[in-house]
Every structure is written in C-alpha cells, then in structure tokens.
Design a protein around this motif. Sequence first.
Motif, PDB file in Angstrom:
ATOM      1  N   ASP A 154      90.154 117.383  27.402  1.00  0.00           N
ATOM      2  CA  ASP A 154      89.877 116.321  26.812  1.00  0.00           C
ATOM      3  C   ASP A 154      89.012 115.141  26.925  1.00  0.00           C
ATOM      4  O   ASP A 154      88.294 114.900  27.625  1.00  0.00           O
ATOM      5  N   ALA A 155      90.044 114.455  27.847  1.00  0.00           N
ATOM      6  CA  ALA A 155      89.828 113.348  28.498  1.00  0.00           C
ATOM      7  C   ALA A 155      89.122 113.772  29.230  1.00  0.00           C
ATOM      8  O   ALA A 155      87.733 112.863  30.324  1.00  0.00           O
ATOM      9  N   LEU A 156      89.230 115.360  30.190  1.00  0.00           N
ATOM     10  CA  LEU A 156      88.542 114.394  31.719  1.00  0.00           C
ATOM     11  C   LEU A 156      86.506 115.588  31.519  1.00  0.00           C
ATOM     12  O   LEU A 156      86.216 115.133  32.219  1.00  0.00           O
ATOM     13  N   ALA A 157      87.075 115.987  30.267  1.00  0.00           N
ATOM     14  CA  ALA A 157      85.373 116.716  29.883  1.00  0.00           C
ATOM     15  C   ALA A 157      84.736 115.095  29.501  1.00  0.00           C
ATOM     16  O   ALA A 157      83.321 115.208  29.777  1.00  0.00           O
ATOM     17  N   ALA A 158      85.289 114.422  29.065  1.00  0.00           N
ATOM     18  CA  ALA A 158      84.851 112.706  28.708  1.00  0.00           C
ATOM     19  C   ALA A 158      84.479 112.233  29.714  1.00  0.00           C
ATOM     20  O   ALA A 158      83.143 111.738  29.093  1.00  0.00           O
ATOM     21  N   LEU A 159      85.042 112.364  30.308  1.00  0.00           N
ATOM     22  CA  LEU A 159      85.044 111.321  31.582  1.00  0.00           C
ATOM     23  C   LEU A 159      84.256 112.142  32.603  1.00  0.00           C
ATOM     24  O   LEU A 159      82.527 111.634  33.711  1.00  0.00           O
ATOM     25  N   SER A 160      83.611 114.052  32.320  1.00  0.00           N
ATOM     26  CA  SER A 160      82.272 114.085  33.241  1.00  0.00           C
ATOM     27  C   SER A 160      81.458 113.477  32.687  1.00  0.00           C
ATOM     28  O   SER A 160      80.104 113.913  33.084  1.00  0.00           O
ATOM     29  N   MET A 346      79.821 115.760  39.490  1.00  0.00           N
ATOM     30  CA  MET A 346      80.647 115.029  39.472  1.00  0.00           C
ATOM     31  C   MET A 346      81.949 116.783  39.015  1.00  0.00           C
ATOM     32  O   MET A 346      82.149 117.567  38.646  1.00  0.00           O
ATOM     33  N   LYS A 347      82.514 116.440  40.685  1.00  0.00           N
ATOM     34  CA  LYS A 347      83.205 117.795  40.480  1.00  0.00           C
ATOM     35  C   LYS A 347      85.077 117.776  40.820  1.00  0.00           C
ATOM     36  O   LYS A 347      85.392 116.663  41.257  1.00  0.00           O
ATOM     37  N   ARG A 348      86.044 118.536  40.997  1.00  0.00           N
ATOM     38  CA  ARG A 348      87.393 118.231  41.133  1.00  0.00           C
ATOM     39  C   ARG A 348      87.886 119.445  42.058  1.00  0.00           C
ATOM     40  O   ARG A 348      88.017 120.470  41.595  1.00  0.00           O
ATOM     41  N   ALA A 349      88.506 118.532  42.837  1.00  0.00           N
ATOM     42  CA  ALA A 349      89.819 119.776  42.854  1.00  0.00           C
ATOM     43  C   ALA A 349      91.381 119.243  42.684  1.00  0.00           C
ATOM     44  O   ALA A 349      91.234 118.560  42.313  1.00  0.00           O
ATOM     45  N   ARG A 450      81.980 122.187  28.889  1.00  0.00           N
ATOM     46  CA  ARG A 450      81.533 123.898  26.998  1.00  0.00           C
ATOM     47  C   ARG A 450      82.295 123.347  26.389  1.00  0.00           C
ATOM     48  O   ARG A 450      82.046 123.131  25.663  1.00  0.00           O
ATOM     49  N   ARG A 451      83.253 122.534  26.714  1.00  0.00           N
ATOM     50  CA  ARG A 451      84.718 121.962  26.054  1.00  0.00           C
ATOM     51  C   ARG A 451      84.098 121.344  25.323  1.00  0.00           C
ATOM     52  O   ARG A 451      83.919 120.146  23.936  1.00  0.00           O
ATOM     53  N   LEU A 452      83.212 120.257  26.365  1.00  0.00           N
ATOM     54  CA  LEU A 452      82.879 118.597  25.834  1.00  0.00           C
ATOM     55  C   LEU A 452      81.379 119.132  24.327  1.00  0.00           C
ATOM     56  O   LEU A 452      81.620 118.068  23.363  1.00  0.00           O
ATOM     57  N   ARG A 453      81.366 120.194  24.872  1.00  0.00           N
ATOM     58  CA  ARG A 453      79.874 119.945  23.957  1.00  0.00           C
ATOM     59  C   ARG A 453      80.606 120.628  22.068  1.00  0.00           C
ATOM     60  O   ARG A 453      79.711 120.818  21.400  1.00  0.00           O
ATOM     61  N   MET A 454      81.248 121.795  22.912  1.00  0.00           N
ATOM     62  CA  MET A 454      82.384 122.060  21.477  1.00  0.00           C
ATOM     63  C   MET A 454      82.800 121.041  20.419  1.00  0.00           C
ATOM     64  O   MET A 454      82.674 120.843  19.516  1.00  0.00           O
ATOM     65  N   SER A 455      83.277 119.764  21.000  1.00  0.00           N
ATOM     66  CA  SER A 455      84.322 118.981  20.643  1.00  0.00           C
ATOM     67  C   SER A 455      82.779 118.095  19.387  1.00  0.00           C
ATOM     68  O   SER A 455      83.310 117.383  19.047  1.00  0.00           O
ATOM     69  N   ILE A 456      81.814 117.804  20.805  1.00  0.00           N
ATOM     70  CA  ILE A 456      80.536 116.972  19.884  1.00  0.00           C
ATOM     71  C   ILE A 456      80.140 117.635  18.858  1.00  0.00           C
ATOM     72  O   ILE A 456      79.683 117.063  17.792  1.00  0.00           O
TER      73      ILE A 456
END
Length: 456
Positions: A154-160, A346-349, A450-456
């Motif tokens: 959730d924190a990563l989604a909010a950061l994105s 913004m991408k991540r590895a 998608r996780r971010l949209r669902m949380s909103i």
Amino acid sequence: MNEQSKGTSPEHRNGEGVETKLLRIAAKAAKESGLKFVNLYYLMNEELLTDCYRRLRKKAAAGIDEVTKEEYGGNLADNLKKLMGGLHRMSYRPQAVRRKYVPKAGSDKRRPLGIPCLEDKLVGMALARIMEAIYEQNFIEGSYGFRPGRSCHDALAALSQTVEGGNTNYIVEADIKKFFDSVDHDWTMKMLSHRIGDERVLRMVKRFLKAGITEDGEWRESEEGTPQGASLSPILANIYLHYALDLWFEKVYRKKCKGKATLIRYADDFVVCFQNREDAMGFKAELEQRLARFALEIEPTKTKVLEFGPCAAKNANARGEKPGTFDFLGFTHYNSKSVSGKRYRMKRATARKKYRAKLADFKEWIRKARKEPLSEIMEQVAAKLRGHYSYYGVSDNSRGICRYGLDIANLLYKWLNRRSQKRSYNWEEFLAMINRCKLPEPRIMVNLHRRLRMSI
C-alpha cells in the motif's frame, strides 16, 4: 486541556464482546480528537487475553522462561486466571526480553531483536490493541507501518501515485539511526498521556519499557529503546513518530512549503516527495533539528536529497548525468516510461543489497539442510519462493523475481549435488526433479496501480 472520558460507559460493558467495546472506543476517539480516556484497564480481561493467545504464532520463539505456546495452552484456563489476578492486583511485572541477533540485509552488521516470554506477549498484545483502537484515529494518511489493513505494498502504491501525479521533482530519502534502540521513555509516556489518562495502563506500559534485557545470561537495565520483536513495540513506534515526525510535517513544515509535499512512512523508513527544491533541502536540514529534540538521529549514509520525477531524467541527460535512484522498502525506484513510451512511469526493482542478502540467507540454509529428506527440503524451498514472489512480485519487477528463481535453482543444483560423495544429478535430471516438485513459478503477484485504484 483534554476532555476526559471513562471509555465505555458502564451500561455498555456487560453483554458486549471485547471487539465491540474496542470499536466503541475507536468511534469515540475518532469523533472527539481531544478526548482523554481515563478508564481502559477493565478491557484487560480473559476474553481479550484468550483472543491474543489464539493470534500468537504456533512456533514463535520462547522468552527467558522457555515456555512455548503449546505448553501454555495445555492449561490455558488456569494460566489465564492466574495472569488476570496479577494484572488486576497490579502485581504483574514483565520479565526481561531475551536478546537475539539476526543478520541485517546487505550488511555485516546484526539487528538486535527482543524476545519476550509468552505471558508478556499476551499482555503486550492486549495493551497494543487497546492503544490501537484510540490512536488509529489519529495517525496521518501517509503512515503505513504496523497498521491494520495497511501494508508495504500500500505504501509503494501511494508512492507511485504521488510521483507519477506530476508534482514531484525531488525526493528526500530518509532513515532514522537505530530508531528502536533510541526511543526515549520519558517522551513516550508524555505522548501516551495525551490520549490515555488511565494510570494503570500507563504504569503497565512503563513496566514493559523498563523490564530490561538478558544477553548471554546477564541482565541489564533498559534505559531507552523498545525492543524489536516485542508486542508493544510496533504501536509505540508509531505513536512516537506520529508526534515526533508526522504531526510536525503535516502541521508545521508542509504549511510553509512553496510547492506540494507528501510524506510516506513505513515504521522508521520514510520518503518525502517535494515539488520545490528549496522545500526539499530545507526539510533535510530542519529534520535533523526536529528529531534531535526527541533523542533521534538520521542515518547520514541512508539519507539524501535527489532530483526525481517526470522531469528528472531529461534534466540529468542535459547535464550529462545519470538520473538518480532511491531505495525504499526493499526496492530501488528509478525513472522510466510506460510500455508505449508516451507516459512517465516510476518503476522499481529488487534492491541490490536486499537481493544479495536473500541469496546469502538461502545459501546458508541449503548448505545446512542439504542432507535432510529431499521432500522436506523442496517443501521449504517452495515456501521460501512463495514468500519472495508474494513480496517482490510487484509491477515492473518481473526481471528481478525471474532472476531470483534462476539463482535459487543454481544454488539448489550445487548443494543437492553435495549430499553425498557421488554426484546426485546432472542438469536434465535436476530439472525433471524440479518439475515433479512443482515449485512456484515467478510471476507478478501485486499490481500496484490496480491496488491503488481499489484502495481509493
């Protein structure tokens, strides 16, 4: 001055389950932000302690009394009755936590953990749930660590969302130096007293803080800090940083920023997104002063200001430089584009240090376990892979988890061939064995957008 509440009124106490009582307190705390609760200790009852017992992990490490969950549960009713007697006479005193060290990812250093005895886990968990009902209503939106219904993903989604929203040009990546070892006890009690006026709750929390530590058979006093691994530590950490960092950022620093600013924190690991460079530079300077008031320091090697966001790559290229990256929650974040190349992403590895540490841990485990029955080895390998893919299998990290699966396979091939003097497998035989065991395949488990949209 805070208004005072006796918690749940007497007419509601009988006939209600403890969860209902906690929900009632949470609702009251949310409705009246200045309310101080002066009667909470009655919630430390057999129902709450029994529920806490059920939530304990079956194979949780034992404290200095060496009592396991199974042993305690063999006579659960009588044990809880005795525990309740001690709690309500206020004669119960937590025992010292057993100090244990675990490897720190990407470093030769070791992280200290504190392992409480079983009854201390129960009492600490019960106190934490009472405090959580109150303080969950106060915590800011950008706080994610150790909170119900909130996770690292959730924190990563909010950061994105924040970075890709177009108003981020600078990132402050920050880490607090030895946070859990540095928590000041006096400040902790002052912070708790803002919303808790029940002296029995406060006294019991203080006893936990002062219980001490045993290491190599020797006891020493705990004058500061709250042990990682203790039931109370997560909620106390969040309360401490809520007052020391979060409220200061929201109520003071952000209000004087020229551009937008967003704090995203998971426990003592946090990043702040800024639109304006001056705001970012000023925050880093003022942060040190703010934390010093609460006996905290930032870790200089893990704290930096960098240009980051939709314009960062273009600006860096114009200067003949590489765009900056930053690490947060085990991932390295970098500037990129969407598949079409038309939109900023913004991408991540998987962070390099975390990746190397995970492989080193697996290598050490398989080296020791290689002579165990093959079925047991492969069952544990499958569990380790599932855990890795569940966390690191997020949007844009397909390459990272696929590489991890291949590296694990190579380590397995090497060490299973050392089970005896005779070589156990050639590569074709090994692959056939892997297929028979049906190890989980690397795949993206979490779509952060998608996780971010669902949380909103």
